[in-house]
Design a protein around this motif. Structure first.
Motif, PDB file in Angstrom:
ATOM      1  N   GLN A 255      35.644  43.438  42.319  1.00 31.39           N
ATOM      2  CA  GLN A 255      36.190  44.512  43.232  1.00 31.39           C
ATOM      3  C   GLN A 255      37.650  44.603  43.321  1.00 31.39           C
ATOM      4  O   GLN A 255      38.208  45.576  43.856  1.00 31.39           O
ATOM      5  N   TYR A 256      38.288  43.800  42.570  1.00 33.49           N
ATOM      6  CA  TYR A 256      40.155  43.741  42.774  1.00 33.49           C
ATOM      7  C   TYR A 256      40.600  44.566  41.538  1.00 33.49           C
ATOM      8  O   TYR A 256      40.106  44.479  40.508  1.00 33.49           O
ATOM      9  N   PRO A 257      41.803  45.072  41.865  1.00 32.86           N
ATOM     10  CA  PRO A 257      42.522  45.974  41.128  1.00 32.86           C
ATOM     11  C   PRO A 257      43.153  44.863  40.099  1.00 32.86           C
ATOM     12  O   PRO A 257      44.461  45.054  39.886  1.00 32.86           O
ATOM     13  N   GLN A 280      35.399  52.098  43.404  1.00 31.94           N
ATOM     14  CA  GLN A 280      36.647  52.004  42.876  1.00 31.94           C
ATOM     15  C   GLN A 280      36.949  50.844  43.595  1.00 31.94           C
ATOM     16  O   GLN A 280      36.043  49.937  44.157  1.00 31.94           O
ATOM     17  N   PRO A 281      37.888  50.244  43.334  1.00 30.32           N
ATOM     18  CA  PRO A 281      38.437  48.924  44.038  1.00 30.32           C
ATOM     19  C   PRO A 281      38.591  48.869  45.528  1.00 30.32           C
ATOM     20  O   PRO A 281      38.859  50.005  46.021  1.00 30.32           O
ATOM     21  N   LEU A 282      38.266  47.635  46.000  1.00 31.29           N
ATOM     22  CA  LEU A 282      38.376  47.254  47.336  1.00 31.29           C
ATOM     23  C   LEU A 282      37.952  48.456  48.177  1.00 31.29           C
ATOM     24  O   LEU A 282      38.440  48.996  49.256  1.00 31.29           O
ATOM     25  N   PHE A 346      37.353  40.366  34.284  1.00 29.94           N
ATOM     26  CA  PHE A 346      38.487  40.584  35.048  1.00 29.94           C
ATOM     27  C   PHE A 346      38.039  41.258  36.312  1.00 29.94           C
ATOM     28  O   PHE A 346      36.750  40.743  36.569  1.00 29.94           O
ATOM     29  N   SER A 347      38.908  41.546  37.244  1.00 27.26           N
ATOM     30  CA  SER A 347      38.700  42.153  38.527  1.00 27.26           C
ATOM     31  C   SER A 347      38.099  41.014  39.614  1.00 27.26           C
ATOM     32  O   SER A 347      37.583  41.726  40.546  1.00 27.26           O
ATOM     33  N   GLY A 348      38.361  39.938  39.225  1.00 22.11           N
ATOM     34  CA  GLY A 348      37.953  38.785  40.236  1.00 22.11           C
ATOM     35  C   GLY A 348      38.984  38.565  41.212  1.00 22.11           C
ATOM     36  O   GLY A 348      40.144  38.995  40.873  1.00 22.11           O
ATOM     37  N   TYR A 349      38.653  37.624  42.273  1.00 17.82           N
ATOM     38  CA  TYR A 349      39.793  37.565  43.182  1.00 17.82           C
ATOM     39  C   TYR A 349      40.913  36.606  42.529  1.00 17.82           C
ATOM     40  O   TYR A 349      42.035  36.831  42.918  1.00 17.82           O
ATOM     41  N   LYS A 350      40.491  35.666  41.795  1.00 13.99           N
ATOM     42  CA  LYS A 350      41.359  34.714  41.023  1.00 13.99           C
ATOM     43  C   LYS A 350      42.267  35.579  40.036  1.00 13.99           C
ATOM     44  O   LYS A 350      43.495  35.343  40.226  1.00 13.99           O
ATOM     45  N   ASP A 351      41.779  36.604  39.314  1.00  9.65           N
ATOM     46  CA  ASP A 351      42.531  37.323  38.643  1.00  9.65           C
ATOM     47  C   ASP A 351      43.525  38.244  39.431  1.00  9.65           C
ATOM     48  O   ASP A 351      44.806  38.052  38.840  1.00  9.65           O
ATOM     49  N   TRP A 352      43.121  38.925  40.520  1.00 12.26           N
ATOM     50  CA  TRP A 352      43.869  39.587  41.357  1.00 12.26           C
ATOM     51  C   TRP A 352      45.061  38.904  41.923  1.00 12.26           C
ATOM     52  O   TRP A 352      46.167  39.041  42.034  1.00 12.26           O
TER      53      TRP A 352
END
Length: 395
Positions: A255-257, A280-282, A346-352
């Motif tokens: 869910q993360y951009p 969309q994200p978030l 991609f788009s994981g909390y760690k990535d963001w």
């Protein structure tokens, strides 16, 4: 345990009387000025509870104190209305008992109600733990953050981003209990002195990011519209063991951009038991709360606990700082888990987190097998993860 201040009492005196570090007593009583206690004021002593005792024939304060290995004045402090020279057989006394055992049993199905019960009990025993509601789930359950310590270095742990990975919450909570026991009893964990971390590190912990999803996996669909929606998304199947998403079918760790559009193009395009990243994200209250928390706390490092694979993902697009490698190598040493720098996801909390803050972020995949991992693995997973918890404090 609560005591009432007498003339001449100080927090320093209580620290010595009960053998509890002074800073824990100070932080358990933020309303109390350490040098200006008021007679009759209630002071909370962390790591203690009271037991009730009935006076027997021949008892004296000295005899009771000797048999229980507690101080005479501790008994007097808890029983201000009792005349020690005129004890009556059958009279009730309150006695202090230092808590030396876990109240958290992680080795069981760990849903939101179990978490709430354990949090309440820990907070009662260890009032220096700060508890904050950072948001609410789709169904209105509190998303709780705990903070422990007063250090400038903020280390964050979270669990149960994915519903059927609820065992991560159980592992975090059991270690938290062990950490609090070590603090109040001046003990070590794996040979490490724990109390110094209290003044070096502030721990930020969100033990259950997706409480609605966890309850769905463990307890089945709730009554009402949310349960009906989940059943519809699950094609009418009442087996939710494969469910990773929140209650409305959005995968919170997609869910993360952070290249969200890349994952969105190759994942489900509507609510699903797993992998749907949202429109969309978030969009979800749980992901918004976690993003806002990261912005507010300025984490020095972040660990998101997932299952399974016994691997640790630690890079994102080359944006991770150089010290991330040093940290993850120590995690490998203490756990045996394999570090993996990059993965086509991609788009994981760690990535963001790495993208936004350029600080070390880690996705730690506990255990092996098929989610949800069986509780038969709990003890082994706990022992492996304990080293990672500790290393996150000193690295």
């Amino acid at each position: 345990m609560d005591v009432k201040v007498r003339s001449g009492d100080t927090l320093w005196y209580y620290s010595n009387l009960f053998n509890v570090p002074l800073d824990l007593i100070i932080d358990s009583n933020p309303q109390a000025g350490p040098s200006s206690l008021q007679i009759g004021q209630t002071i909370r002593i962390p790591g203690y509870e009271t037991s009730q005792y009935r006076v027997q024939s021949g008892d004296t304060f000295w005899k009771i104190a000797s048999e229980r290995r507690i101080s005479l004045d501790a008994i007097a402090l808890l029983n201000p209305s009792i005349n020690p020279r005129m004890l009556q057989i059958g009279e009730g006394l309150s006695l202090p008992v230092q808590v030396t055992y876990r109240v958290v049993d992680g080795n069981r199905p760990y849903d939101f109600n179990v978490l709430t019960t354990d949090l309440n009990e820990l907070y009662e025993l260890y009032p220096f733990v700060r508890r904050e509601t950072i948001g609410n789930s789709v169904m209105g359950k509190e998303l709780v953050e705990l903070q422990i310590g007063r250090g400038p270095k903020v280390v964050h742990w979270n669990g149960s981003f994915h519903a059927n990975e609820w065992i991560t919450t159980a592992v975090i909570m059991q270690f938290l209990n062990d950490y609090l026991l070590a603090l109040t009893n001046k003990e070590t964990i794996r040979g490490l002195e724990i109390h110094p971390f209290y003044n070096e590190v502030t721990l930020s912990i969100v033990p259950m990011v997706d409480p609605d999803g966890v309850d769905l996996v463990l307890n089945g669909p709730p009554d009402g519209e949310f349960g009906e929606m989940a059943l519809s998304i699950n094609d009418g199947n009442t087996d939710f063991s494969g469910w990773k998403a929140n209650i409305r079918g959005v995968d919170l760790n997609n869910q993360y951009p952070a290249k969200w559009e890349v994952d969105a193009a190759r994942k489900p395009t509507s609510p699903a038991p797993r992998d749907f990243p949202g429109y969309q994200p978030l969009t979800e209250p749980e992901t918004v709360a976690m993003a806002e928390l990261a912005g507010a706390r300025n984490f020095e490092k972040m660990l998101a606990f997932h299952t399974q694979g016994e691997v640790i993902y630690w890079g994102y697009e080359g944006l991770e700082p150089p010290r991330s490698m040093t940290i993850v190598n120590e995690f490998e040493r203490v756990s045996g888990y394999k570090p993996i720098r990059y993965v086509d996801s991609f788009s994981g909390y760690k990535d963001w987190f790495i993208q936004e803050f350029r600080q070390p972020g880690f996705t730690v995949e506990l255990g092996l097998g098929v989610n949800p991992l069986p509780l038969e693995q709990f003890d082994e997973i706990y022992q492996e993860t304990m080293g990672i918890f500790l290393a996150s404090l000193y690295m």
